[in-house]
Design an enzyme around this catalytic site. Sequence first.
Site, mmCIF file in Angstrom:
data_model
loop_
_atom_site.group_PDB
_atom_site.id
_atom_site.type_symbol
_atom_site.label_atom_id
_atom_site.label_comp_id
_atom_site.label_asym_id
_atom_site.label_seq_id
_atom_site.Cartn_x
_atom_site.Cartn_y
_atom_site.Cartn_z
ATOM 1 N N CYS A 34 -38.834 -8.884 -26.164
ATOM 2 C CA CYS A 34 -38.545 -9.304 -24.778
ATOM 3 C C CYS A 34 -37.361 -10.264 -24.721
ATOM 4 O O CYS A 34 -36.623 -10.301 -23.743
ATOM 5 C CB CYS A 34 -39.778 -9.943 -24.140
ATOM 6 S SG CYS A 34 -40.428 -11.357 -25.048
ATOM 7 N N HIS A 316 -43.125 -15.348 -23.681
ATOM 8 C CA HIS A 316 -42.561 -14.096 -23.207
ATOM 9 C C HIS A 316 -41.287 -14.425 -22.420
ATOM 10 O O HIS A 316 -41.135 -15.536 -21.923
ATOM 11 C CB HIS A 316 -43.609 -13.432 -22.299
ATOM 12 C CG HIS A 316 -43.210 -12.098 -21.779
ATOM 13 N ND1 HIS A 316 -42.787 -11.072 -22.593
ATOM 14 C CD2 HIS A 316 -43.182 -11.607 -20.493
ATOM 15 C CE1 HIS A 316 -42.511 -10.009 -21.839
ATOM 16 N NE2 HIS A 316 -42.738 -10.314 -20.566
#
Length: 368
Positions: A34, A316
Amino acid sequence: MVMGTTGSKLEKALGEHFPEGERYFGLENFGNTCYCNSVLQALYFCVPLREQLLRYHENNKNIGDIEENLLTCLADLFSQINSQKKKTGVISPRRFVQRVKKQNELFRSYMHQDAHEFLNFLLNDLVDILEKESNVAKVSPEASSSSSSSAKVANRLSNSHVNGVQKEPLVTWVHNIFQGTLTNETRCLQCETVTARDETFLDLSVDIEQNSSITCCLKNFSSTETLNAEDKFFCDKCCSLQEAEKRMKIKKSPNILVIHLKRFKYVEQLGRYKKLSYRVVFPLELKLNNTIEDSDAEYSLFAVVVHVGIGPNHGHYVSLVKSHNHWLCFDDETVEMVDESSVQTFFGSAQEFSNNTDHGYILFYQKS
């Protein structure tokens, strides 16, 4: 790749306002990639960079012997997205991610990586590749034949020196887009002489404080510090160590201003890095007041890489992107429209302990 339901939802949401020729594609995640996907989305919607990469791909796609590198992989990925028949969907950046891992061992593990480190590595690697290509292009046809190695050496020397003077470093299109200049001024408090040293930057890393703003962070970045006691400055005019005042100023503002908020701070008592969830307001329109050559450079925010999570080793990344007056959130494979007002939810938290863990980390501004 098959278009997911999020794609059709996005098309419905935009309806007839879907921008002509634009593509909104999510990127597949290969296990903690990510950090890469969020930066790629921000860069894809950096229009001057996208245009250069598409041009580069067009100019080089028929050259069979061009060696694969990060630049060719990135240009290929952007071209793939840009040439999709569908308007929305998911694309696999596998070739690009494999190249990143091959190139830099830091990104080979499946551990959580830092998006800013990745951005830094990518831009610097693109510069290196373009500089090498330029040097190869400068070598004359005679010099490239294997028999004339002396001509090769002479050519190489003539490229780096003119009449014994070092030539200016090459300015690539990456520099034209992202590079600005800082000037480091030191004023001797004894004789008032100012010594200035220039340095270039592709992004600015700024310290952050609780309940502050980007303008405030940039002011602190340029604030004056006194050099005294053990930190005295050696003044060439006084020929001795003297007390001095030092400050950093933005001399030349870049076309695309990338600001990295230093949200990860090393805490000695803990022996590790801690995430600062401080509230730092970043406006949609930004004025740079402390630049020397461009007294009131104005910028518009077009992308934010957001870190989600409570610490530097877990979490994330997603990115918010402004495209044709719409704001979109790219979360790996998922792409959805968001309200402009929702950008404010990523400023950070005014309280030390908060449930909000989604904080703006890298800001991308384009000169108006």
